[in-house]
Structures are given as C-alpha cells and as structure tokens.
Scaffold this active site. Structure first.
Site, PDB file in Angstrom:
ATOM      1  N   ASP A 100      40.298  34.415  48.702  1.00  4.44           N
ATOM      2  CA  ASP A 100      41.498  35.187  48.304  1.00  4.44           C
ATOM      3  C   ASP A 100      42.809  34.286  48.629  1.00  4.44           C
ATOM      4  N   CYS A 154      35.228  44.325  28.995  1.00  2.00           N
ATOM      5  CA  CYS A 154      34.948  45.665  29.354  1.00  2.00           C
ATOM      6  C   CYS A 154      34.691  46.428  28.347  1.00  2.00           C
ATOM      7  N   CYS A 160      41.530  53.033  32.823  1.00  4.21           N
ATOM      8  CA  CYS A 160      42.311  52.479  34.168  1.00  4.21           C
ATOM      9  C   CYS A 160      43.842  52.392  33.687  1.00  4.21           C
ATOM     10  N   CYS A 164      46.280  54.823  36.089  1.00  5.91           N
ATOM     11  CA  CYS A 164      46.977  53.841  36.971  1.00  5.91           C
ATOM     12  C   CYS A 164      48.445  54.406  37.365  1.00  5.91           C
ATOM     13  N   CYS A 208      45.031  50.719  46.834  1.00  3.67           N
ATOM     14  CA  CYS A 208      44.693  51.528  45.834  1.00  3.67           C
ATOM     15  C   CYS A 208      43.380  51.180  44.965  1.00  3.67           C
ATOM     16  N   CYS A 211      42.146  52.254  39.577  1.00  4.35           N
ATOM     17  CA  CYS A 211      41.769  51.471  38.188  1.00  4.35           C
ATOM     18  C   CYS A 211      40.254  51.227  38.711  1.00  4.35           C
ATOM     19  N   CYS A 215      36.669  53.686  36.326  1.00  6.77           N
ATOM     20  CA  CYS A 215      35.773  52.685  35.325  1.00  6.77           C
ATOM     21  C   CYS A 215      34.504  53.036  35.291  1.00  6.77           C
TER      22      CYS A 215
HETATM   23  C1  B12 Z   1      47.986  38.260  44.063  1.00  8.23           C
HETATM   24  C2  B12 Z   1      46.833  39.153  44.037  1.00  8.23           C
HETATM   25  C3  B12 Z   1      46.931  40.538  43.957  1.00  8.23           C
HETATM   26  C4  B12 Z   1      48.328  41.418  43.769  1.00  8.23           C
HETATM   27  C5  B12 Z   1      48.409  40.946  42.220  1.00  8.23           C
HETATM   28  C6  B12 Z   1      47.344  41.382  41.228  1.00  8.23           C
HETATM   29  C7  B12 Z   1      47.287  41.030  39.936  1.00  8.23           C
HETATM   30  N1  B12 Z   1      46.383  41.086  39.203  1.00  8.23           N
HETATM   31  O1  B12 Z   1      48.143  40.104  39.457  1.00  8.23           O
HETATM   32  C8  B12 Z   1      48.274  42.614  44.101  1.00  8.23           C
HETATM   33  C9  B12 Z   1      48.613  42.693  45.493  1.00  8.23           C
HETATM   34  C10 B12 Z   1      48.813  43.753  43.354  1.00  8.23           C
HETATM   35  C11 B12 Z   1      46.648  42.728  44.322  1.00  8.23           C
HETATM   36  C12 B12 Z   1      46.008  43.970  44.076  1.00  8.23           C
HETATM   37  C13 B12 Z   1      44.763  43.909  44.120  1.00  8.23           C
HETATM   38  N2  B12 Z   1      43.781  42.932  44.485  1.00  8.23           N
HETATM   39 CO1  B12 Z   1      44.071  41.242  44.495  1.00  8.23          CO
HETATM   40  N3  B12 Z   1      44.447  39.546  44.412  1.00  8.23           N
HETATM   41  C14 B12 Z   1      45.455  38.871  44.248  1.00  8.23           C
HETATM   42  C15 B12 Z   1      44.890  37.216  44.266  1.00  8.23           C
HETATM   43  C16 B12 Z   1      45.393  36.619  45.613  1.00  8.23           C
HETATM   44  C17 B12 Z   1      45.831  36.328  43.266  1.00  8.23           C
HETATM   45  C18 B12 Z   1      45.609  36.842  41.703  1.00  8.23           C
HETATM   46  C19 B12 Z   1      46.514  36.279  40.887  1.00  8.23           C
HETATM   47  O2  B12 Z   1      47.609  35.990  41.079  1.00  8.23           O
HETATM   48  N4  B12 Z   1      45.939  35.296  39.834  1.00  8.23           N
HETATM   49  C20 B12 Z   1      46.533  34.579  39.225  1.00  8.23           C
HETATM   50  C21 B12 Z   1      46.660  35.178  37.667  1.00  8.23           C
HETATM   51  C22 B12 Z   1      47.838  35.126  37.034  1.00  8.23           C
HETATM   52  O3  B12 Z   1      45.213  34.918  37.129  1.00  8.23           O
HETATM   53  P1  B12 Z   1      45.145  35.144  35.359  1.00  8.23           P
HETATM   54  O4  B12 Z   1      45.823  36.356  35.139  1.00  8.23           O
HETATM   55  O5  B12 Z   1      43.605  35.085  35.529  1.00  8.23           O
HETATM   56  O6  B12 Z   1      45.557  33.728  34.998  1.00  8.23           O
HETATM   57  C23 B12 Z   1      45.091  32.463  35.247  1.00  8.23           C
HETATM   58  C24 B12 Z   1      43.961  32.058  34.399  1.00  8.23           C
HETATM   59  O7  B12 Z   1      44.190  32.407  33.057  1.00  8.23           O
HETATM   60  C25 B12 Z   1      44.112  30.555  34.705  1.00  8.23           C
HETATM   61  N5  B12 Z   1      43.618  29.622  33.716  1.00  8.23           N
HETATM   62  C26 B12 Z   1      44.241  28.997  32.569  1.00  8.23           C
HETATM   63  N6  B12 Z   1      43.479  28.093  31.815  1.00  8.23           N
HETATM   64  C27 B12 Z   1      42.315  28.246  32.527  1.00  8.23           C
HETATM   65  C28 B12 Z   1      41.312  27.271  32.398  1.00  8.23           C
HETATM   66  C29 B12 Z   1      40.148  27.211  33.090  1.00  8.23           C
HETATM   67  C30 B12 Z   1      39.081  26.492  32.732  1.00  8.23           C
HETATM   68  C31 B12 Z   1      40.199  28.285  34.185  1.00  8.23           C
HETATM   69  C32 B12 Z   1      38.971  28.312  35.154  1.00  8.23           C
HETATM   70  C33 B12 Z   1      41.332  29.080  34.355  1.00  8.23           C
HETATM   71  C34 B12 Z   1      42.415  29.116  33.845  1.00  8.23           C
HETATM   72  O8  B12 Z   1      45.357  30.216  34.920  1.00  8.23           O
HETATM   73  C35 B12 Z   1      46.289  31.507  35.073  1.00  8.23           C
HETATM   74  C36 B12 Z   1      47.209  31.225  36.047  1.00  8.23           C
HETATM   75  O9  B12 Z   1      46.610  31.106  37.012  1.00  8.23           O
HETATM   76  C37 B12 Z   1      43.696  37.278  43.932  1.00  8.23           C
HETATM   77  C38 B12 Z   1      42.719  36.149  44.618  1.00  8.23           C
HETATM   78  C39 B12 Z   1      42.645  35.071  43.939  1.00  8.23           C
HETATM   79  N7  B12 Z   1      42.852  33.560  44.376  1.00  8.23           N
HETATM   80  O10 B12 Z   1      42.753  34.889  42.526  1.00  8.23           O
HETATM   81  C40 B12 Z   1      43.080  38.680  44.711  1.00  8.23           C
HETATM   82  C41 B12 Z   1      42.016  39.533  43.938  1.00  8.23           C
HETATM   83  C42 B12 Z   1      42.143  39.426  42.539  1.00  8.23           C
HETATM   84  N8  B12 Z   1      42.317  40.975  44.217  1.00  8.23           N
HETATM   85  C43 B12 Z   1      41.259  41.612  44.693  1.00  8.23           C
HETATM   86  C44 B12 Z   1      41.242  43.063  44.828  1.00  8.23           C
HETATM   87  C45 B12 Z   1      40.067  43.383  45.361  1.00  8.23           C
HETATM   88  C46 B12 Z   1      42.574  43.773  44.682  1.00  8.23           C
HETATM   89  C47 B12 Z   1      42.562  45.208  44.683  1.00  8.23           C
HETATM   90  C48 B12 Z   1      41.457  45.905  43.980  1.00  8.23           C
HETATM   91  C49 B12 Z   1      42.874  45.704  46.176  1.00  8.23           C
HETATM   92  C50 B12 Z   1      42.994  47.202  46.511  1.00  8.23           C
HETATM   93  N9  B12 Z   1      41.981  48.004  46.529  1.00  8.23           N
HETATM   94  O11 B12 Z   1      44.241  47.670  46.758  1.00  8.23           O
HETATM   95  C51 B12 Z   1      43.922  45.503  43.853  1.00  8.23           C
HETATM   96  C52 B12 Z   1      43.665  45.738  42.454  1.00  8.23           C
HETATM   97  C53 B12 Z   1      44.814  45.481  41.432  1.00  8.23           C
HETATM   98  C54 B12 Z   1      44.644  44.784  40.106  1.00  8.23           C
HETATM   99  N10 B12 Z   1      44.302  46.107  39.343  1.00  8.23           N
HETATM  100  O12 B12 Z   1      44.592  43.855  39.936  1.00  8.23           O
HETATM  101  C55 B12 Z   1      39.910  40.621  44.294  1.00  8.23           C
HETATM  102  C56 B12 Z   1      39.339  41.085  43.171  1.00  8.23           C
HETATM  103  C57 B12 Z   1      37.806  41.154  42.928  1.00  8.23           C
HETATM  104  C58 B12 Z   1      37.232  41.425  41.728  1.00  8.23           C
HETATM  105  N11 B12 Z   1      36.383  42.199  41.615  1.00  8.23           N
HETATM  106  O13 B12 Z   1      37.976  41.149  40.744  1.00  8.23           O
HETATM  107  C59 B12 Z   1      40.552  39.396  44.538  1.00  8.23           C
HETATM  108  C60 B12 Z   1      39.805  38.218  43.540  1.00  8.23           C
HETATM  109  C61 B12 Z   1      40.676  39.049  46.017  1.00  8.23           C
HETATM  110  C62 B12 Z   1      38.890  38.345  46.357  1.00  8.23           C
HETATM  111  N12 B12 Z   1      38.884  37.173  46.960  1.00  8.23           N
HETATM  112  O14 B12 Z   1      37.989  39.131  46.337  1.00  8.23           O
HETATM  113  N13 B12 Z   1      46.130  41.551  44.057  1.00  8.23           N
HETATM  114  S1  SF4 Z   2      38.212  51.699  32.918  1.00  4.33           S
HETATM  115 FE1  SF4 Z   2      37.150  49.807  33.037  1.00  4.33          FE
HETATM  116  S2  SF4 Z   2      36.036  49.648  30.969  1.00  4.33           S
HETATM  117 FE2  SF4 Z   2      37.766  51.161  30.711  1.00  4.33          FE
HETATM  118  S3  SF4 Z   2      39.374  49.661  29.844  1.00  4.33           S
HETATM  119 FE3  SF4 Z   2      39.621  49.813  32.477  1.00  4.33          FE
HETATM  120  S4  SF4 Z   2      38.423  48.057  33.051  1.00  4.33           S
HETATM  121 FE4  SF4 Z   2      37.699  48.324  30.764  1.00  4.33          FE
HETATM  122  S1  SF4 Z   3      45.387  48.988  42.037  1.00  4.66           S
HETATM  123 FE1  SF4 Z   3      44.806  49.300  39.786  1.00  4.66          FE
HETATM  124  S2  SF4 Z   3      45.457  51.855  39.600  1.00  4.66           S
HETATM  125 FE2  SF4 Z   3      46.263  51.071  41.585  1.00  4.66          FE
HETATM  126  S3  SF4 Z   3      48.427  50.676  41.109  1.00  4.66           S
HETATM  127 FE3  SF4 Z   3      47.526  48.740  40.960  1.00  4.66          FE
HETATM  128  S4  SF4 Z   3      46.693  48.397  39.025  1.00  4.66           S
HETATM  129 FE4  SF4 Z   3      47.339  50.533  38.917  1.00  4.66          FE
END
Ligand code: B12
Ligand code: SF4
Ligand code: SF4
Length: 275
Positions: A100, A154, A160, A164, A208, A211, A215
């Site tokens: 994380d 997906c 979702c 949201c 939260c 989403c 799903c």
């Molecule tokens: C910051 C963060 C949050 C923030 C912002 C979320 C967001 N999606 O922006 C907040 C606090 C809102 C959040 C909430 C949640 N989170 Co969160 N979060 C993170 C964290 C720490 C970083 C995410 C991030 O900023 N990624 C960077 C973005 C910009 O990534 P990207 O869009 O994929 O773009 C990248 C790629 O394209 C990459 N890329 C580009 N070129 C290439 C080429 C190659 C070869 C590769 C490999 C990559 C690559 O570069 C880009 C920039 O980095 C991750 C852990 C982690 N280290 O990843 C957990 C993580 C995503 N979270 C997690 C969870 C569980 C949640 C919640 C469900 C918690 C909850 N129940 O409240 C919610 C869900 C919200 C949602 N729908 O996303 C889990 C998700 C598990 C899963 N099944 O996916 C993670 C993975 C933590 C973990 N270790 O389990 N989160």
């Molecule tokens: S609810 Fe699940 S299957 Fe439907 S658009 Fe969102 S992530 Fe994809």
């Molecule tokens: S966790 Fe998912 S449903 Fe909840 S506010 Fe964030 S993006 Fe929306």
C-alpha cells in the site's frame, strides 16, 4: 518455467490467491513516497500477489469491509517478508516487501502481471475473489521471468459510476480523489458541509465500499481463508474504542481525531437529541 513454479509455491504458502511477475515500472510511473528509498538499486521485477479479505456479512458494521480485519499492512508485510527470505535463498539477490504505502502503482502492476482486470472503479478484480483483495509486492534486482498480462477489462456495466456517492468515478475509469468518500473519511481537520453530508449518506466511520458492493464481479466473490483475516474481526467501532483501536487497526494511520470527528458527524446528533 521452474522459477515461476517456485515463486507460486512460496507465495501460495503465505496465503496469496493469485500472484505474478511484471517488469519494474518506468521511473515516471512510480508513486512519490518514502518507500522510494527502500527500492533495490537495480530494481528489475515486481513479484506481486493478491490476498483475499472478504468475510461473511456482520450486523451493525460501521466501518468499511477492509478495515474489519486486522491491519492488512502488518499481516501482508510479515507474509511478504517471509516469502522474500525464501525467494532470496532460492534465487539470490534482494526481495524488498511493500504494501500500500508503496512507490509501486499496485493495480497497474497486478494487471501487468496477469492477476486480474482493472474495473471502472479503479480496482483490481480477480476471478475468484472479485475486488475484495489486498495487494502486496516484492521488488527484486533479479531478472526473473514475467507472467503474461491480463487481457480485457471489467463488464463495464456502469453500476459503480451510478452508485458512487461522491460521483468520483469518471466514464473513463479515473478516480477524482477529492470527491471519493473513502478519502474524505480520512481527511484531517474540519470538513466542508457537502463532505459531512457525504459521510452521513455513506453511514461509515471509515472508508467506502459502494463501488465494490454494486459490482457484478463481486456477487460470488469468495470469502477469505487466510487465518489472520478470519479471527479478531471488529465490524463495529464504538466511540470509546476509537483511541485504543487506532493503535492497532488499519484506520489508525490518520490518528484518532479523524474518527472522532466522523463519529460526531454520524452519531453526535443522535446523542444530543436523546438528551
Ligand atoms: C492513493 C490510494 C487511494 C486514494 C486514491 C484512489 C485512486 N484510485 O486514485 C483513496 C484514499 C481515495 C483510496 C481509496 C480506496 N482504496 Co486505495 N490506494 C491508494 C494507493 C496508495 C495509491 C493509488 C495510486 O495513487 N495509484 C497511482 C495511480 C495514478 O495509478 P494508475 O491510475 O494505475 O496509473 C499508473 C499506471 O498507469 C502506471 N504506469 C504507467 N506506465 C506503466 C507501465 C508499466 C509497465 C506499469 C506496470 C505501470 C505503468 O503509472 C501511473 C502513475 O503511477 C494504492 C496502493 C498503491 N501503492 O498502488 C491503494 C489501493 C489502490 N487502494 C485499495 C483499496 C482497498 C481502497 C478502497 C477500496 C478502500 C475503502 N474501502 O475505502 C478505496 C477505493 C476507492 C477507489 N475506487 O479507488 C487497494 C485496492 C485493492 C484492489 N483490489 O485493487 C490498494 C491497491 C491498496 C492495497 N495494497 O491493497 N485509495
Ligand atoms: S460495477 Fe464493476 S463491472 Fe460494472 S463498470 Fe464498475 S467495475 Fe466494471
Ligand atoms: S470508494 Fe468508490 S463508491 Fe465510494 S466514493 Fe470512492 S469511488 Fe465512489
């Protein structure tokens, strides 16, 4: 390939449901954080794994699902450290664990390593456990063989987006962090009235799950069998439990004041009304 068989045995021995290996991401894709300093000098591969955390429904739950189980950062770090030692003994080199708070964009790497697909909600969706998985990884300087990336995405049903509460998910699947309720519940300081209203709508002290709950990929998501996630479950946090629990649970990293504020927003009125 023999190396992949060994990696699979070691990671599944630690409870990983799916795992894979992908190239170390380009520098510009890394997430800026303190973890950057812990990366091996010559990082070549990311060995990434998904650990299921879904537990049977509990009544009265007032925190999000991932926070009900013991702190996953601690649990996964222990598991990955143990796996890293074994991998290092097999292949030489270093295997540095991250969970994380990691410079690795975990969802992107998990897709790249073939663990599952990325949903419109931004989360990794696995075949058997849906999105109810935690991700953790070992970054190594060994040039291990990679696993093939996942194809497709997906179901794109749009549920979702519609569900949201903060309208934080764009049609293209980007998350607007500032409008995500999960982020708002962990924001420090005083909140705007619209943010407080979102917390009331969500009804949770922390996180939260909307989403994920809507799903279709999660309808038949399996329950976790990881021993650490099947005991010591705390679905409901009472006002007086906030301070002690903040020392040991995943929701503690922002400090107790954030949860106490959220408690006031959610339940403070009830107490005053009741005298
Ligand atoms: C910051 C963060 C949050 C923030 C912002 C979320 C967001 N999606 O922006 C907040 C606090 C809102 C959040 C909430 C949640 N989170 Co969160 N979060 C993170 C964290 C720490 C970083 C995410 C991030 O900023 N990624 C960077 C973005 C910009 O990534 P990207 O869009 O994929 O773009 C990248 C790629 O394209 C990459 N890329 C580009 N070129 C290439 C080429 C190659 C070869 C590769 C490999 C990559 C690559 O570069 C880009 C920039 O980095 C991750 C852990 C982690 N280290 O990843 C957990 C993580 C995503 N979270 C997690 C969870 C569980 C949640 C919640 C469900 C918690 C909850 N129940 O409240 C919610 C869900 C919200 C949602 N729908 O996303 C889990 C998700 C598990 C899963 N099944 O996916 C993670 C993975 C933590 C973990 N270790 O389990 N989160
Ligand atoms: S609810 Fe699940 S299957 Fe439907 S658009 Fe969102 S992530 Fe994809
Ligand atoms: S966790 Fe998912 S449903 Fe909840 S506010 Fe964030 S993006 Fe929306």
């Amino acid at each position: 390939m023999a190396e992949l068989t060994t990696i699979g045995e070691i990671l599944s021995g630690q409870g990983a449901a799916v795992w894979g290996v992908c190239p170390f991401p380009p520098r510009e894709a890394l997430i800026p954080c303190r973890g950057l300093e812990r990366l091996p000098k010559e990082s070549k591969r990311v060995v990434i794994a998904a650990f299921p955390y879904r537990t049977p429904e509990q009544t009265g739950r007032n925190i999000s699902r991932y926070a009900v189980v013991p702190d996953y950062h601690r649990v996964l770090r222990e598991k990955l450290s143990a796996a890293g030692e074994k991998l290092s003994a097999c292949f030489g080199g270093t295997f540095v664990p991250f969970v994380d708070s990691s410079p690795i964009p975990e969802v992107a790497c998990a897709v790249q390593a073939g663990l599952g697909v990325k949903g419109k909600n931004g989360l990794l969706i696995t075949k058997d456990y849906g999105s109810y998985v935690f991700l953790g990884e070992l970054v190594t300087d060994r040039e291990l063989p990679c696993t093939p990336p996942s194809q497709g995405g997906c179901l794109e049903c749009g549920r979702c987006l519609a569900a949201c509460p903060g309208q934080a998910i764009s049609a293209g699947g980007k998350i607007d962090e500032g409008h995500c309720l999960s982020f708002i519940t962990q924001k420090k300081g005083e909140l705007f009235p619209w943010e407080e209203e979102l917390i009331r709508q969500g009804g949770l002290l922390w996180g939260c799950d909307r989403c994920q709950e809507v799903c279709p990929h999660n309808l038949r998501a399996g329950y976790t069998s990881i021993p650490e996630f099947t005991k010591d479950l705390i679905p409901r946090v009472e006002r007086e439990d906030i301070r002690p629990l903040c020392k040991e649970r995943a929701f503690g990293f922002r400090g107790p004041k954030v949860l106490e504020r959220n408690w006031e927003i959610l339940f403070g009125g009830e107490k005053k009304d009741g005298g």
